[in-house]
Design an enzyme around this catalytic site. Structure first.
Site: not given
Length: 239
Positions: A15-16, A37, A111
């Protein structure tokens, strides 16, 4: 798109790095970008969190912000409770994202884990924040076995809540994909009910920031500011 919520079908699936790639592509197009975040878990004071990593990869012009940091690598609500700290609920996430959107062209809300991970004791989730914002959700998926079921469940959860699935990005495309990975390229959009909008190569986060920024648009479809073509990529992979 002013605000995009980035969720995943699970943890440790890229995700990052995907968030950083979208940020880098937007910056290359001349857009101002912020990454939010809401709850960083498993990181201590002074250590680099996910928002810091996005800024490192995508460029110092990206604004990075955390709302809370909890030391144990757990779901946000659990980590906050065990640390004796106040949790971060969907209302706070939406308020922070809107404030960032007032000063940036694009806000990416990354998320923790999947779409329905609990953020507070009332059961607030990233999906609730997306609903408050009226923002589309970009889903990051794994490449291999099991990803179709998780993508289908995530897509069903989005639609049940009236949320807009922006699309899917494979968070870590292997250097030597097997049969399952190649077939999943064709099957993921059907399972999730959303288009495939990119595939970030395995190990992309280890590239130098300059190399990462130069390559990022080639990993993402035009909808995300890139040049990646899902049909051509799927065909080249032998799916």
């Amino acid at each position: 798109m002013r605000i995009v919520v980035v969720s995943g079908t699970g943890t440790e699936i890229g995700k990052t790095v995907v968030t950083a790639a979208v940020a880098a592509a937007a910056c290359a197009a001349g857009r101002s970008v912020a990454v939010l975040k809401p709850a960083q878990t498993g990181v201590g004071p002074g250590e680099r969190g996910d928002a810091d990593e996005v800024v490192r990869l995508a460029g110092p012009g990206v604004t990075g912000r955390e709302l809370a940091r909890f030391p144990e690598p757990l779901a946000p609500e659990t980590a906050a409770r065990r640390a004796g700290m106040a949790p971060v609920g969907p209302d706070a996430v939406a308020e922070a994202a809107e404030k960032l959107a007032a000063a940036h062209d694009l806000v990416l809300v990354e998320g923790a884990g999947g779409l329905l991970v609990r953020y507070d004791a009332r059961g607030g989730t990233l999906a609730d924040a997306a609903r408050l914002l009226g923002a589309p959700v970009l889903v990051v998926a794994a490449a291999g076995l099991g990803t179709l079921n998780l993508a289908a469940l995530t897509g069903e959860a989005l639609r049940a809540r009236g949320l807009t699935p922006l699309g899917l990005v494979v968070g870590s495309w292997p250097k030597a994909p097997g049969l399952a990975e190649r077939c999943n390229l064709a099957d993921l959009p059907t399972s999730a009910g959303a288009p495939l909008l990119g595939a970030v190569p395995e190990g992309a986060g280890a590239l130098s920031p300059g190399s990462f920024r130069a390559a990022a648009p080639g990993w993402l479809a035009p909808e995300l500011g890139g040049t990646w073509d899902a049909r051509a990529f799927t065909r080249a992979a032998g799916a």
